[in-house]
Design a protein around this motif. Structure first.
Motif, PDB file in Angstrom:
ATOM      1  N   ALA A  83       0.826  -1.215   0.000  1.00  0.00           N
ATOM      2  CA  ALA A  83       0.000   0.000   0.000  1.00  0.00           C
ATOM      3  C   ALA A  83       0.855   1.257   0.000  1.00  0.00           C
ATOM      4  CB  ALA A  83      -0.916  -0.017   1.214  1.00  0.00           C
ATOM      5  N   ALA A  84       2.053   1.147   0.572  1.00  0.00           N
ATOM      6  CA  ALA A  84       2.972   2.297   0.617  1.00  0.00           C
ATOM      7  C   ALA A  84       3.816   2.394  -0.647  1.00  0.00           C
ATOM      8  CB  ALA A  84       3.857   2.203   1.848  1.00  0.00           C
ATOM      9  N   GLY A  85       3.546   1.548  -1.654  1.00  0.00           N
ATOM     10  CA  GLY A  85       4.283   1.577  -2.910  1.00  0.00           C
ATOM     11  C   GLY A  85       5.491   0.669  -2.952  1.00  0.00           C
ATOM     12  N   GLY A  86       5.648  -0.166  -1.940  1.00  0.00           N
ATOM     13  CA  GLY A  86       6.793  -1.079  -1.906  1.00  0.00           C
ATOM     14  C   GLY A  86       6.567  -2.316  -2.780  1.00  0.00           C
ATOM     15  N   ARG A  87       7.619  -3.106  -2.932  1.00  0.00           N
ATOM     16  CA  ARG A  87       7.555  -4.321  -3.752  1.00  0.00           C
ATOM     17  C   ARG A  87       7.803  -5.533  -2.849  1.00  0.00           C
ATOM     18  NH1 ARG A  87       8.812  -3.517  -9.298  1.00  0.00           N
ATOM     19  NH2 ARG A  87      10.136  -5.363  -9.320  1.00  0.00           N
ATOM     20  N   VAL A  88       6.980  -6.567  -3.036  1.00  0.00           N
ATOM     21  CA  VAL A  88       7.092  -7.802  -2.236  1.00  0.00           C
ATOM     22  C   VAL A  88       7.202  -8.988  -3.189  1.00  0.00           C
ATOM     23  CG1 VAL A  88       5.952  -9.309  -0.570  1.00  0.00           C
ATOM     24  CG2 VAL A  88       5.777  -6.820  -0.315  1.00  0.00           C
ATOM     25  N   GLN A  89       8.254  -9.772  -3.008  1.00  0.00           N
ATOM     26  CA  GLN A  89       8.438 -10.997  -3.812  1.00  0.00           C
ATOM     27  C   GLN A  89       7.867 -12.200  -3.066  1.00  0.00           C
ATOM     28  OE1 GLN A  89       9.890 -11.836  -6.747  1.00  0.00           O
ATOM     29  NE2 GLN A  89      10.414  -9.761  -7.420  1.00  0.00           N
ATOM     30  N   PHE A  90       7.084 -13.031  -3.792  1.00  0.00           N
ATOM     31  CA  PHE A  90       6.527 -14.256  -3.196  1.00  0.00           C
ATOM     32  C   PHE A  90       6.477 -15.345  -4.261  1.00  0.00           C
ATOM     33  CE2 PHE A  90       2.774 -16.948  -2.282  1.00  0.00           C
ATOM     34  CZ  PHE A  90       3.232 -17.517  -1.103  1.00  0.00           C
ATOM     35  N   MET A  91       7.120 -16.466  -3.958  1.00  0.00           N
ATOM     36  CA  MET A  91       7.185 -17.603  -4.883  1.00  0.00           C
ATOM     37  C   MET A  91       7.739 -17.178  -6.240  1.00  0.00           C
ATOM     38  SD  MET A  91       3.808 -19.923  -4.061  1.00  0.00           S
ATOM     39  CE  MET A  91       4.426 -21.265  -5.066  1.00  0.00           C
ATOM     40  N   GLY A  92       8.762 -16.352  -6.191  1.00  0.00           N
ATOM     41  CA  GLY A  92       9.464 -15.981  -7.408  1.00  0.00           C
ATOM     42  C   GLY A  92       8.806 -14.887  -8.211  1.00  0.00           C
ATOM     43  N   LYS A  93       7.782 -14.237  -7.693  1.00  0.00           N
ATOM     44  CA  LYS A  93       7.093 -13.207  -8.459  1.00  0.00           C
ATOM     45  C   LYS A  93       6.692 -12.063  -7.541  1.00  0.00           C
ATOM     46  CE  LYS A  93       2.765 -13.563  -9.105  1.00  0.00           C
ATOM     47  NZ  LYS A  93       1.407 -13.874  -9.610  1.00  0.00           N
ATOM     48  N   LEU A  94       6.467 -10.884  -8.154  1.00  0.00           N
ATOM     49  CA  LEU A  94       6.000  -9.733  -7.391  1.00  0.00           C
ATOM     50  C   LEU A  94       4.571  -9.979  -6.948  1.00  0.00           C
ATOM     51  CD1 LEU A  94       7.433  -6.734  -9.450  1.00  0.00           C
ATOM     52  CD2 LEU A  94       8.106  -7.433  -7.149  1.00  0.00           C
ATOM     53  N   LEU A  95       4.297  -9.652  -5.705  1.00  0.00           N
ATOM     54  CA  LEU A  95       2.975  -9.867  -5.139  1.00  0.00           C
ATOM     55  C   LEU A  95       2.142  -8.596  -5.299  1.00  0.00           C
ATOM     56  CD1 LEU A  95       1.485 -12.127  -3.568  1.00  0.00           C
ATOM     57  CD2 LEU A  95       2.136 -10.941  -1.465  1.00  0.00           C
ATOM     58  N   SER A  96       0.979  -8.731  -5.954  1.00  0.00           N
ATOM     59  CA  SER A  96       0.095  -7.576  -6.137  1.00  0.00           C
ATOM     60  C   SER A  96      -0.776  -7.380  -4.912  1.00  0.00           C
ATOM     61  CB  SER A  96      -0.789  -7.786  -7.373  1.00  0.00           C
ATOM     62  OG  SER A  96      -1.698  -8.845  -7.141  1.00  0.00           O
ATOM     63  N   LYS A  97      -1.476  -6.248  -4.863  1.00  0.00           N
ATOM     64  CA  LYS A  97      -2.352  -5.941  -3.739  1.00  0.00           C
ATOM     65  C   LYS A  97      -3.464  -6.979  -3.634  1.00  0.00           C
ATOM     66  CE  LYS A  97      -5.439  -2.286  -2.062  1.00  0.00           C
ATOM     67  NZ  LYS A  97      -5.978  -0.922  -2.332  1.00  0.00           N
ATOM     68  N   GLU A  98      -4.041  -7.327  -4.801  1.00  0.00           N
ATOM     69  CA  GLU A  98      -5.121  -8.295  -4.803  1.00  0.00           C
ATOM     70  C   GLU A  98      -4.632  -9.684  -4.373  1.00  0.00           C
ATOM     71  OE1 GLU A  98      -4.344  -6.282  -7.234  1.00  0.00           O
ATOM     72  OE2 GLU A  98      -6.037  -4.855  -7.133  1.00  0.00           O
ATOM     73  N   GLU A  99      -3.428 -10.057  -4.875  1.00  0.00           N
ATOM     74  CA  GLU A  99      -2.870 -11.369  -4.514  1.00  0.00           C
ATOM     75  C   GLU A  99      -2.539 -11.435  -3.034  1.00  0.00           C
ATOM     76  OE1 GLU A  99      -0.749 -12.738  -8.703  1.00  0.00           O
ATOM     77  OE2 GLU A  99       0.335 -11.421  -7.318  1.00  0.00           O
ATOM     78  N   ALA A 100      -2.071 -10.342  -2.459  1.00  0.00           N
ATOM     79  CA  ALA A 100      -1.773 -10.299  -1.025  1.00  0.00           C
ATOM     80  C   ALA A 100      -3.049 -10.488  -0.209  1.00  0.00           C
ATOM     81  CB  ALA A 100      -1.091  -8.980  -0.670  1.00  0.00           C
ATOM     82  N   ALA A 101      -4.135  -9.853  -0.665  1.00  0.00           N
ATOM     83  CA  ALA A 101      -5.411  -9.992   0.041  1.00  0.00           C
ATOM     84  C   ALA A 101      -5.906 -11.442  -0.042  1.00  0.00           C
ATOM     85  CB  ALA A 101      -6.440  -9.029  -0.552  1.00  0.00           C
ATOM     86  N   GLY A 102      -5.774 -12.038  -1.230  1.00  0.00           N
ATOM     87  CA  GLY A 102      -6.179 -13.436  -1.376  1.00  0.00           C
ATOM     88  C   GLY A 102      -5.330 -14.353  -0.538  1.00  0.00           C
ATOM     89  N   LEU A 103      -4.029 -14.055  -0.464  1.00  0.00           N
ATOM     90  CA  LEU A 103      -3.115 -14.869   0.342  1.00  0.00           C
ATOM     91  C   LEU A 103      -3.474 -14.768   1.820  1.00  0.00           C
ATOM     92  CD1 LEU A 103      -0.609 -16.676   0.043  1.00  0.00           C
ATOM     93  CD2 LEU A 103       0.815 -14.647   0.376  1.00  0.00           C
ATOM     94  N   LEU A 104      -3.868 -13.562   2.254  1.00  0.00           N
ATOM     95  CA  LEU A 104      -4.257 -13.379   3.645  1.00  0.00           C
ATOM     96  C   LEU A 104      -5.509 -14.181   3.964  1.00  0.00           C
ATOM     97  CD1 LEU A 104      -3.750 -11.923   6.336  1.00  0.00           C
ATOM     98  CD2 LEU A 104      -5.205 -10.045   5.493  1.00  0.00           C
ATOM     99  N   ASP A 105      -6.501 -14.127   3.071  1.00  0.00           N
ATOM    100  CA  ASP A 105      -7.736 -14.882   3.291  1.00  0.00           C
ATOM    101  C   ASP A 105      -7.461 -16.378   3.351  1.00  0.00           C
ATOM    102  OD1 ASP A 105      -9.206 -12.565   3.334  1.00  0.00           O
ATOM    103  OD2 ASP A 105      -9.807 -12.687   1.218  1.00  0.00           O
ATOM    104  N   THR A 106      -6.579 -16.831   2.451  1.00  0.00           N
ATOM    105  CA  THR A 106      -6.244 -18.273   2.429  1.00  0.00           C
ATOM    106  C   THR A 106      -5.604 -18.700   3.744  1.00  0.00           C
ATOM    107  OG1 THR A 106      -5.923 -18.241   0.031  1.00  0.00           O
ATOM    108  CG2 THR A 106      -4.897 -20.051   1.259  1.00  0.00           C
ATOM    109  N   ASN A 107      -4.684 -17.915   4.262  1.00  0.00           N
ATOM    110  CA  ASN A 107      -3.983 -18.280   5.494  1.00  0.00           C
ATOM    111  C   ASN A 107      -4.869 -18.158   6.722  1.00  0.00           C
ATOM    112  OD1 ASN A 107      -0.784 -18.780   5.267  1.00  0.00           O
ATOM    113  ND2 ASN A 107      -1.450 -17.471   3.587  1.00  0.00           N
ATOM    114  N   LYS A 108      -5.796 -17.212   6.694  1.00  0.00           N
ATOM    115  CA  LYS A 108      -6.761 -17.140   7.797  1.00  0.00           C
ATOM    116  C   LYS A 108      -7.654 -18.383   7.808  1.00  0.00           C
ATOM    117  CE  LYS A 108      -7.085 -12.130   8.536  1.00  0.00           C
ATOM    118  NZ  LYS A 108      -7.953 -10.931   8.485  1.00  0.00           N
TER     119      LYS A 108
END
Length: 628
Positions: A161-186
């Motif tokens: 959200a602050a404009g940073g970049r996050v790598q996950f499983m070899g790829k950049l993680l988008s805002k939507e993918e991060a939200a989906g990942l959070l829901d999956t882990n919850k």
């Protein structure tokens, strides 16, 4: 890599994969680019293409896997589990267990381990299932890891959200993918916390594996842990049953008996109540508590869906063995009335006949035995039934008819397990027969019958009776060579038993006779050598038993050894009658010395063993209650 990822997100897979393959040519980017391509194939329902890429990512794996390699292993394991290939899934997971460190790796590995373990357990591959279950973490540990994982993803969301970049499983993680990942882990956390007996279910699976592998102590510990530490577990009755079975398998009959009582009191409607009451009855009978055994089987018959056929069989056996013959017949008759083609019918009908036999009711015994023979032409107790009919005839004085029945029986079933006693009874009958015409040598037939009984006997009482009877006849006929051979065979089969000393006695008696024969033929040296052979045999067999005063045969062998060692007195020529000389002090000393001679040197040779009457040695053979 960014260009390739953009193409994939835009739906242009060909250009995206081409760009990522170019990036993979750079060694530092190979694994990350490979993961992105594999993830795309997996998401698109192309598991085989994904596996081919993952193999490239993992080809240089040595030691602890990198973060990208851990993700590749997890993805490959998940694909293999989905394909039903638990072997390859297990192999993949083994690569990860040594070095899994990331939170997502631990949790995913735990889930996959359970899936692989369950698949292996269903396939009865218990060792591999055990390894999979043993790699799993406790519920509390997983909850802590998963909560830390959720907290980390929330930090990623803040960073994105602050404009940073996050790598996950070899790829950049988008805002939507991060939200989906959070829901999956919850959801994963909720699933873990939602399993009330998570730890107990894994421990139970471990107990199953240990039991099927024959590791009963570990299995017992697993079941006991659940029974004692998880009071609200829905499978506590099954765990208590597992404890009973394990203790029974470990020959802890007392503990198994007490646990059966506990099960019947705590879980009267338990899933294994029928089996437990069966075991309780059997254990009670083995411990001598007949009344408890009878009550257990009668109680079991009242249970819902009870196997009344089997329970009547067990109840009948207990009543039979406790000599409550009237009651045992009722149980067996009820069994047959429930199912006229029952697998227990053969034994049930035969035990009914035997119950009359042991009550000395010859008329009902005859009737029941004949009904058994007619109804079971291939019955497992057919020979014994015919034997007992002949025995009743013999006891009633009809020796000729009994003899004819038995002679026919040894021809019909020469190798039956009960034919030894048939030959033995034939020997008894021959011993009482006389042929006035002199054409039949009943003594020879008697000896032949007893020797056949020795060869065919399956029980010690029949063997011992027959071999003693045959020995007496052989001694009378001076058949020492045959006697030695017979007892030598007996000795070889019974070396470690107390009765082996009896065999040594008769073997050395035969050796003595052979030595005497050699001496009479003018071969004193060979006779002496043969006699020394007998002495060594007696001494060697007797030595280990000298400290056992309960073994009477030791005394016999000591006396025998003494007679072999001390030269026999030769007769002297008669001296002229003279006046008795006065007793001198020296004579008195010698007389006192003889009086003090050790008792074992004064033992006289035992008389030849006298055969006890047949009725005294009649073996009350009973069919085994164990079924194959």
């Amino acid at each position: 890599m960014a260009v390739g990822e953009a193409y994939l997100n835009a739906g242009n897979a060909d250009k995206g994969i081409a760009s990522l393959k170019e990036a993979a040519a750079v060694p530092e980017l190979r694994d990350r680019a490979g993961l992105m391509i594999a993830y795309h194939h997996k998401k698109g329902g192309q598991p085989d293409e994904a596996l081919s890429i993952l193999e490239v990512v993992l080809k240089d794996l040595q030691g602890t896997p990198t973060a990208e390699q851990q993700q590749a292993i997890l993805m490959a394991s998940e694909i293999y589990v989905g394909k039903g290939d638990t072997d390859k899934a297990g192999q993949m997971m083994e690569k990860l267990r040594a070095g899994a460190s990331a939170d997502e790796s631990v949790v995913q590995l735990n889930v996959l381990s359970q899936q692989v373990g369950d698949a292996m357990l269903e396939q009865k591959r218990y060792g591999e299932a055990l390894r999979a279950y043993q790699s799993m973490r406790r519920q509390g540990e997983l909850v802590a890891i998963q909560k830390a994982r959720i907290s980390k993803i929330e930090q990623w969301q803040t960073q994105i959200a602050a404009g940073g970049r996050v790598q996950f499983m070899g790829k950049l993680l988008s805002k939507e993918e991060a939200a989906g990942l959070l829901d999956t882990n919850k959801k994963i956390l909720a699933d873990i916390e939602g399993v009330k007996d998570y730890d107990a279910s894994i421990i139970y699976r471990l107990g199953q594996c240990f039991y099927e592998m024959g590791r009963l102590y570990e299995s017992l510990l697993a079941f006991q842990t659940i029974y004692e530490d998880f009071k609200d577990n829905k499978d506590r009755d099954r765990c208590l049953f597992g404890m009973i079975v394990c203790n029974a398998g470990l020959q802890r009959a007392g503990r198994a008996y007490l646990l059966c009582e506990k099960y019947m009191n705590e879980f009267p409607e338990g899933a294994n109540i029928g089996q437990v009451t069966d075991m309780f009855g059997s254990l009670a009978f083995e411990s001598g508590n007949i009344e408890a055994a009878i009550k257990a089987f009668e109680r079991a018959k009242l249970a819902k869906d009870a196997d009344k056929e089997r329970l009547n069989y067990l109840l009948g056996v207990v009543l039979f063995e406790s000599q409550r013959f009237d009651d045992c017949r009722l149980a067996f008759q009820e069994l047959i009335s429930l199912n006229k083609t029952s697998a227990y019918k053969d034994e049930a009908e035969y035990r009914i006949a035997l119950s009359y036999f042991f009550q000395n009711d010859s008329q009902k015994t005859r009737k029941a035995l004949r009904e058994y023979i007619a109804g079971n032409p291939k019955g497992q107790y057919l020979v014994d039934a015919k034997y007992r009919l002949a025995f009743i005839d013999f006891q009633g004085g009809d020796k000729k008819d009994a003899m004819e029945q038995l002679e026919k029986l040894v021809v019909e079933a020469p190798n039956d397990q009960n034919v030894g006693q048939v030959w033995s009874l034939l020997g008894d009958i021959y011993s009482q027969m006389v042929d006035e015409s002199g054409k039949i040598d009943y003594t020879a037939k008697c000896l032949e019958a007893y020797r056949n009984a020795v060869d065919k006997a399956k029980t010690e009482d029949v063997l011992n009776y027959a071999i003693d009877a045959a020995t007496n006849l052989m001694v009378d006929k001076n058949m020492w060579k045959e006697l030695t051979q017979m007892w030598s065979s007996y000795y070889q089969a019974n070396k470690d038993k107390p009765s082996a000393l009896k065999a040594i006695y008769w073997i050395t008696r035969g050796v003595e006779r052979e030595a005497k024969s050699l001496e009479s033929e003018g071969m004193p040296d060979k006779a002496k050598e043969k006699l020394n052979e007998g002495r060594k045999l007696v001494a060697g067999a007797m030595a280990p038993h000298l400290g056992n005063p309960a073994n009477e045969q030791v005394e016999v062998l000591i006396q025998q050894l003494v007679t072999m060692m001390v030269p026999k007195k030769r007769p002297r020529a008669a001296a002229p009658a003279t006046k008795p000389a006065a007793v001198t002090p020296a004579d008195a000393t010698k007389k006192e010395a003889r009086r003090r001679m050790p008792a074992r040197q004064l033992i006289r040779p035992l008389r030849r063993h006298q055969l006890p009457p047949l009725a005294q040695l009649l073996r009350k053979w009973r069919p085994s209650s164990k079924r194959s």
